[in-house]
Design a protein around this motif. Structure first.
Motif, short mmCIF file in Angstrom:
data_model
loop_
_atom_site.label_atom_id
_atom_site.label_comp_id
_atom_site.label_asym_id
_atom_site.label_seq_id
_atom_site.Cartn_x
_atom_site.Cartn_y
_atom_site.Cartn_z
N ASP A 17 0.84 -1.21 0.00
CA ASP A 17 0.00 0.00 0.00
C ASP A 17 0.88 1.26 0.00
N GLY A 18 1.90 1.25 0.84
CA GLY A 18 2.80 2.41 0.90
C GLY A 18 3.61 2.58 -0.37
N LEU A 19 4.01 1.46 -0.98
CA LEU A 19 4.78 1.53 -2.22
C LEU A 19 3.97 2.18 -3.33
N ILE A 20 2.70 1.83 -3.43
CA ILE A 20 1.84 2.42 -4.47
C ILE A 20 1.74 3.92 -4.28
N VAL A 21 1.55 4.36 -3.04
CA VAL A 21 1.45 5.80 -2.76
C VAL A 21 2.77 6.50 -3.07
N THR A 22 3.88 5.87 -2.69
CA THR A 22 5.20 6.45 -2.96
C THR A 22 5.43 6.63 -4.45
N LEU A 23 5.10 5.60 -5.24
CA LEU A 23 5.29 5.68 -6.69
C LEU A 23 4.35 6.70 -7.32
N GLN A 24 3.14 6.80 -6.81
CA GLN A 24 2.21 7.83 -7.31
C GLN A 24 2.79 9.21 -7.07
N ALA A 25 3.26 9.45 -5.86
CA ALA A 25 3.83 10.76 -5.53
C ALA A 25 5.06 11.04 -6.38
N LEU A 26 5.87 10.02 -6.60
CA LEU A 26 7.10 10.20 -7.37
C LEU A 26 6.80 10.51 -8.83
N VAL A 27 5.95 9.72 -9.45
CA VAL A 27 5.65 9.90 -10.87
C VAL A 27 4.94 11.22 -11.13
N LEU A 28 3.89 11.49 -10.36
CA LEU A 28 3.13 12.72 -10.58
C LEU A 28 3.96 13.95 -10.21
N GLY A 29 4.72 13.86 -9.13
CA GLY A 29 5.58 14.97 -8.75
C GLY A 29 6.64 15.25 -9.80
N SER A 30 7.18 14.18 -10.39
CA SER A 30 8.19 14.35 -11.44
C SER A 30 7.59 15.03 -12.66
N VAL A 31 6.40 14.60 -13.06
CA VAL A 31 5.75 15.22 -14.22
C VAL A 31 5.52 16.70 -13.98
N ILE A 32 5.02 17.05 -12.80
CA ILE A 32 4.78 18.46 -12.49
C ILE A 32 6.09 19.24 -12.52
N TYR A 152 17.34 14.35 -10.25
CA TYR A 152 16.28 14.96 -9.44
C TYR A 152 15.13 14.01 -9.20
N VAL A 153 14.89 13.07 -10.11
CA VAL A 153 13.87 12.05 -9.87
C VAL A 153 14.24 11.23 -8.64
N ILE A 154 15.51 10.83 -8.56
CA ILE A 154 15.96 10.06 -7.41
C ILE A 154 15.90 10.90 -6.13
N SER A 155 16.21 12.19 -6.25
CA SER A 155 16.10 13.08 -5.09
C SER A 155 14.66 13.19 -4.62
N MET A 156 13.73 13.26 -5.57
CA MET A 156 12.31 13.32 -5.20
C MET A 156 11.87 12.05 -4.50
N LEU A 157 12.37 10.91 -4.97
CA LEU A 157 12.07 9.64 -4.31
C LEU A 157 12.50 9.68 -2.85
N LYS A 158 13.70 10.20 -2.60
CA LYS A 158 14.22 10.25 -1.23
C LYS A 158 13.45 11.24 -0.36
N ASP A 159 12.76 12.20 -0.98
CA ASP A 159 12.00 13.19 -0.21
C ASP A 159 10.55 12.78 0.02
N THR A 160 10.09 11.70 -0.61
CA THR A 160 8.69 11.29 -0.42
C THR A 160 8.35 10.98 1.04
N PRO A 161 9.29 10.48 1.87
CA PRO A 161 8.93 10.27 3.28
C PRO A 161 8.47 11.53 4.00
N MET A 162 8.82 12.70 3.48
CA MET A 162 8.35 13.94 4.11
C MET A 162 6.83 14.06 4.07
N LEU A 163 6.21 13.38 3.13
CA LEU A 163 4.75 13.45 3.02
C LEU A 163 4.07 12.88 4.26
#
Length: 216
Positions: A17-32, A152-163
């Motif tokens: 469940d957490g992985l799905i949310v993390t990937l959603q945040a990563l992909v959509l955040g990267s696109v934005i 920066y994609v990898i940096s965004m991945l590392k910052d997803t725990p802030m959510l």
């Protein structure tokens, strides 16, 4: 301290469940961040201070304030002004907005690296400005900056725990909740750490493959 595989087994449904949310945040955040960063970069090339000054001020402010502060502001302050969004939507937008100020600089460097002869050739062919950008300049600029964007994609991945700070249950949030409920911290946190390493490694491989494809 003993390692309990049963705790890992119990945690795995929460992990997915957490992985799905993390990937959603990563992909959509990267696109934005990629789209908005390109918009910022193009606006900074408009030959008028009425555009470049406000854009520069906004991006400088966002880049020089912590992402965590921006998350709190968007999630807790905006509702007082009548703007309410879900925690995940807020987190995705915050990550995308924050990193767009960095991708803007990457795009600017890529655009400036395009040889002057390309601009001159487009002018000699009497290409419209829009055609010059879409067919000549941007394809070359983007090809040059793929590695930096990938970082920066990898940096965004590392910052997803802030959510987790705004109640989004991404991977670390799920691990923290599970640990508090079952008083088992080693197993879920180890699984999360390993997952971040694997995802980062796979993302770096994919980006290298994309870079090789664009170069050749």
């Amino acid at each position: 301290m003993t390692w309990e595989w049963s705790a890992v087994s119990d945690f795995m449904p929460h992990f997915w469940d957490g992985l799905i949310v993390t990937l959603q945040a990563l992909v959509l955040g990267s696109v934005i961040s990629f789209v908005l960063g390109l918009v910022w970069a193009l606006l900074m090339r408009v030959p008028t201070r009425w555009v470049t000054w406000p854009v520069g001020a906004v991006t400088e402010f966002v880049r020089n304030t912590p992402l965590l502060v921006q998350l709190f502001f968007l999630f807790y302050v905006l509702p007082e002004w009548g703007l309410t969004f879900s925690a995940l939507t807020t987190g995705v937008f915050a990550i995308g907005l924050h990193y767009s100020t960095y991708t803007m600089q990457v795009y600017r460097a890529g655009i400036e690296a395009v040889p002057a002869g390309q601009w001159e050739a487009a002018t000699a062919l009497n290409l419209p400005l829009r055609r010059t950008w879409t067919a000549v300049i941007l394809p070359q600029a983007v090809r040059r900056v793929v590695p930096a964007l990938g970082n920066y994609v990898i940096s965004m991945l590392k910052d997803t725990p802030m959510l987790m700070a705004i109640t989004v249950l991404e991977m670390l949030g799920e691990a923290r909740l599970f640990s508090q409920q079952h008083f088992q911290f080693t197993e879920p946190l180890t699984v999360i750490g390993f997952a971040f390493i694997v995802i980062s490694y796979l993302a770096s491989l994919a980006l290298r493959a994309l870079e090789r494809r664009l170069v050749h």
